[in-house]
Design an enzyme around this catalytic site. Sequence first.
Site, PDB file in Angstrom:
ATOM      1  N   ASP A   8       1.027  -1.138  -0.369  1.00 13.19           N
ATOM      2  CA  ASP A   8      -0.201  -0.292  -0.087  1.00 13.19           C
ATOM      3  C   ASP A   8       1.400   0.955   0.168  1.00 13.19           C
ATOM      4  OD1 ASP A   8       1.200  -0.153   2.911  1.00 13.19           O
ATOM      5  OD2 ASP A   8      -1.428   0.297   3.731  1.00 13.19           O
ATOM      6  N   CYS A  66       3.727  -3.216   4.574  1.00 11.68           N
ATOM      7  CA  CYS A  66       2.403  -1.956   4.486  1.00 11.68           C
ATOM      8  C   CYS A  66       2.884  -1.385   5.897  1.00 11.68           C
ATOM      9  CB  CYS A  66       1.302  -2.602   5.008  1.00 11.68           C
ATOM     10  SG  CYS A  66       0.874  -3.889   6.146  1.00 11.68           S
ATOM     11  N   THR A  68       2.547  -2.082   9.403  1.00 15.25           N
ATOM     12  CA  THR A  68       2.922  -2.512  10.310  1.00 15.25           C
ATOM     13  C   THR A  68       3.575  -4.147   9.481  1.00 15.25           C
ATOM     14  OG1 THR A  68       1.163  -3.669  10.384  1.00 15.25           O
ATOM     15  CG2 THR A  68       1.847  -1.259  12.089  1.00 15.25           C
ATOM     16  N   HIS A  99       9.992 -24.101   8.919  1.00 13.15           N
ATOM     17  CA  HIS A  99       8.461 -24.779   9.911  1.00 13.15           C
ATOM     18  C   HIS A  99       7.050 -24.211   9.713  1.00 13.15           C
ATOM     19  CE1 HIS A  99      10.934 -24.525  14.128  1.00 13.15           C
ATOM     20  NE2 HIS A  99      11.564 -25.670  12.360  1.00 13.15           N
ATOM     21  N   ASN A 100       6.567 -22.935   8.947  1.00 13.52           N
ATOM     22  CA  ASN A 100       5.230 -22.964   8.159  1.00 13.52           C
ATOM     23  C   ASN A 100       4.813 -23.011   7.250  1.00 13.52           C
ATOM     24  OD1 ASN A 100       6.297 -20.347  11.171  1.00 13.52           O
ATOM     25  ND2 ASN A 100       4.346 -21.540  11.480  1.00 13.52           N
ATOM     26  N   ARG A 137       1.434 -30.425  11.388  1.00 17.62           N
ATOM     27  CA  ARG A 137       0.240 -29.193  11.700  1.00 17.62           C
ATOM     28  C   ARG A 137       0.334 -28.191  11.040  1.00 17.62           C
ATOM     29  NH1 ARG A 137       6.369 -29.400  15.418  1.00 17.62           N
ATOM     30  NH2 ARG A 137       6.024 -31.131  16.311  1.00 17.62           N
TER      31      ARG A 137
HETATM   32  C1  RB5 Z   1      -2.116   2.791   6.396  1.00 12.97           C
HETATM   33  O1  RB5 Z   1      -2.164   4.171   7.158  1.00 12.97           O
HETATM   34  C2  RB5 Z   1      -1.963   1.291   7.825  1.00 12.97           C
HETATM   35  O2  RB5 Z   1      -2.838   1.392   8.110  1.00 12.97           O
HETATM   36  C3  RB5 Z   1      -1.483   0.165   6.794  1.00 12.97           C
HETATM   37  O3  RB5 Z   1      -0.299   0.451   5.960  1.00 12.97           O
HETATM   38  C4  RB5 Z   1      -0.853  -1.217   7.547  1.00 12.97           C
HETATM   39  O4  RB5 Z   1      -0.148  -1.056   8.549  1.00 12.97           O
HETATM   40  C5  RB5 Z   1      -2.201  -2.193   8.008  1.00 12.97           C
HETATM   41  O5  RB5 Z   1      -2.245  -2.622   8.825  1.00 12.97           O
END
Ligand code: RB5
Length: 144
Positions: A8, A66, A68, A99-100, A137
């Site tokens: 994003d 994104c 986070t 592992h995953n 698993r």
């Molecule tokens: C965008 O502002 C932010 O919410 C998005 O990039 C992300 O971190 C969501 O998980």
Amino acid sequence: MNIALASDHAGREYKKMIGEHLAAKNIDVADLGLPEEQIKADYPNYARKVAAEIIAERAEVGILICGTGTGMAIAANKIRGIRAAVCTCEIMARLARCHNNANVLALGARVIGPELALALVDAFMAAEFEGGRHQQRLDLIEGG
Ligand code: RB5
């Protein structure tokens, strides 16, 4: 290995950096957006684009970025067959594969630095699924 890559707006710069990093290693990368001219984007749309490439077997793995990594991973993991992992250190990136059998690496451009992001990409790409007890698993996750 074919890689599908998307972000994003929060991950835009990291997407460019990671795309260049992989291209320099002669790895095929499909950049699925967001387009450069687009100011903002809703991350679920891009998570779905990358997931669709993997499910259609046009890409072996995906990288989603994104702010986070969390939103991308939540969205991608809604799609059956996708195993997306948010990683913030190299051991997480390596074990997500070993592992995953993660097929999507989710990164947070607002929470990790650029050098670490590239190190996580490299660790993820270099690792291989170990199968065995880990496959059992994964089968349990799928209801098997
Ligand atoms: C965008 O502002 C932010 O919410 C998005 O990039 C992300 O971190 C969501 O998980």
